[in-house]
Design an enzyme around this catalytic site. Sequence first.
Site, PDB file in Angstrom:
ATOM      1  N   ASP A  43       0.838  -1.199   0.000  1.00  0.00           N
ATOM      2  CA  ASP A  43       0.000   0.000   0.000  1.00  0.00           C
ATOM      3  C   ASP A  43       0.875   1.252   0.000  1.00  0.00           C
ATOM      4  O   ASP A  43       1.418   1.657   1.027  1.00  0.00           O
ATOM      5  CB  ASP A  43      -0.912  -0.001   1.226  1.00  0.00           C
ATOM      6  CG  ASP A  43      -1.875   1.169   1.211  1.00  0.00           C
ATOM      7  OD1 ASP A  43      -2.907   1.083   0.524  1.00  0.00           O
ATOM      8  OD2 ASP A  43      -1.589   2.178   1.891  1.00  0.00           O
ATOM      9  N   TYR A  48       3.301   9.819   0.297  1.00  0.00           N
ATOM     10  CA  TYR A  48       4.347   9.264   1.146  1.00  0.00           C
ATOM     11  C   TYR A  48       5.732   9.647   0.645  1.00  0.00           C
ATOM     12  O   TYR A  48       6.724   9.481   1.353  1.00  0.00           O
ATOM     13  CB  TYR A  48       4.244   7.735   1.223  1.00  0.00           C
ATOM     14  CG  TYR A  48       2.927   7.209   1.722  1.00  0.00           C
ATOM     15  CD1 TYR A  48       2.005   8.044   2.374  1.00  0.00           C
ATOM     16  CD2 TYR A  48       2.558   5.874   1.531  1.00  0.00           C
ATOM     17  CE1 TYR A  48       0.784   7.560   2.821  1.00  0.00           C
ATOM     18  CE2 TYR A  48       1.346   5.383   1.978  1.00  0.00           C
ATOM     19  CZ  TYR A  48       0.454   6.225   2.611  1.00  0.00           C
ATOM     20  OH  TYR A  48      -0.753   5.738   3.045  1.00  0.00           O
ATOM     21  N   LYS A  77      -2.275   6.234  -4.360  1.00  0.00           N
ATOM     22  CA  LYS A  77      -3.383   7.140  -4.068  1.00  0.00           C
ATOM     23  C   LYS A  77      -3.120   8.515  -4.669  1.00  0.00           C
ATOM     24  O   LYS A  77      -1.971   8.976  -4.702  1.00  0.00           O
ATOM     25  CB  LYS A  77      -3.577   7.290  -2.544  1.00  0.00           C
ATOM     26  CG  LYS A  77      -3.660   5.960  -1.797  1.00  0.00           C
ATOM     27  CD  LYS A  77      -3.745   6.172  -0.297  1.00  0.00           C
ATOM     28  CE  LYS A  77      -3.594   4.856   0.442  1.00  0.00           C
ATOM     29  NZ  LYS A  77      -2.185   4.399   0.487  1.00  0.00           N
ATOM     30  N   HIS A 108      -7.107   9.705  -1.913  1.00  0.00           N
ATOM     31  CA  HIS A 108      -6.496   9.665  -0.583  1.00  0.00           C
ATOM     32  C   HIS A 108      -7.372  10.312   0.486  1.00  0.00           C
ATOM     33  O   HIS A 108      -7.526   9.784   1.587  1.00  0.00           O
ATOM     34  CB  HIS A 108      -5.128  10.347  -0.626  1.00  0.00           C
ATOM     35  CG  HIS A 108      -4.176   9.865   0.428  1.00  0.00           C
ATOM     36  ND1 HIS A 108      -2.820   9.765   0.234  1.00  0.00           N
ATOM     37  CD2 HIS A 108      -4.384   9.445   1.691  1.00  0.00           C
ATOM     38  CE1 HIS A 108      -2.237   9.306   1.323  1.00  0.00           C
ATOM     39  NE2 HIS A 108      -3.176   9.111   2.236  1.00  0.00           N
TER      40      HIS A 108
END
Length: 310
Positions: A43, A48, A77, A108
């Site tokens: 994931d 990130y 996302k 997201h």
Amino acid sequence: MSTITLNNGFEMPVIGLGLWRLEKEELRSAILNAIKLGYRHFDAAAHYKTEIDVGNAIAEAIQSGLVKREELFITSKVWNSDHGHVVEACKSSLKKLQLDYLDLYLVHYPLATKHSGVGTTASLLDENKVLDIDVTVSLETTWHDMEKTVDLGLVRSIGLSNYELFLTRDCLSYAKIKPQVSQFETHPYFQRESLVRFCKKHGVIPMAHTPLGGATANVKAFGSISPLEDPVLIGLAKKYQKSVAQIALRWNLERGTPVIPKSSKVERLKENLEILNFKLEKEDIELINTIDKKFRTTLPSLSWGVDVYA
């Protein structure tokens, strides 16, 4: 690896490795070790800011013969600042991840913010140091752009992340392609049974991010309370001769909610996979159901200057 069937027929592993807050220097070993242990679901997310590192690790695993691409289930996302640029953001993620397609692409947050450049995923603040929310891009527009990523062959499945029940219902009303997955925080202290049941009733798989309540990381970051210190879970861990984390993760699986716990430690990665090897008794599931505190542990409002759940 056990899987669950999505409403479009694709299979998704019920346990994945969450990559949020994994440091760049940890990612390669974490992903390679996870694949060796049997993980196939990873994931990721543009926000990130580690997609390049994730892509390098996945490419290494594939090129070395450790795993085949078709055996993996890779999620990313679209960030808030790219709601008006979904297709471009998806292509940016694919390039960084060195992939031809994503198995799952999520919105997201149900929140458009000021655009900062495709894939840059900034959370720009206004002059009052409050998140600069964009009110010109509707969630319906965002979802139809998500559907375009499927039509273009960039993505196999699409879904939601951090959507409440109201907005999930709203998406179902205008979706041409129904969400396959809705990922949200849920754990024994934040059970959200109504949202879980609503998703399942309408063919959307509920998936638990932060399935351990963020453990010590969220205690440090947000001052939250960890469910892993709950006496009920501690007692059940002793009964089953499992860790408290395993009990919490297994509880989510028992109600049909896949989990994506984060870890970089081999022993913890192995331990998390072992939740597939036992079941909780009905009376113990019901006992865990009684400790719900409706307590959200992930609080982006602390950096955004606004409570987006208000």
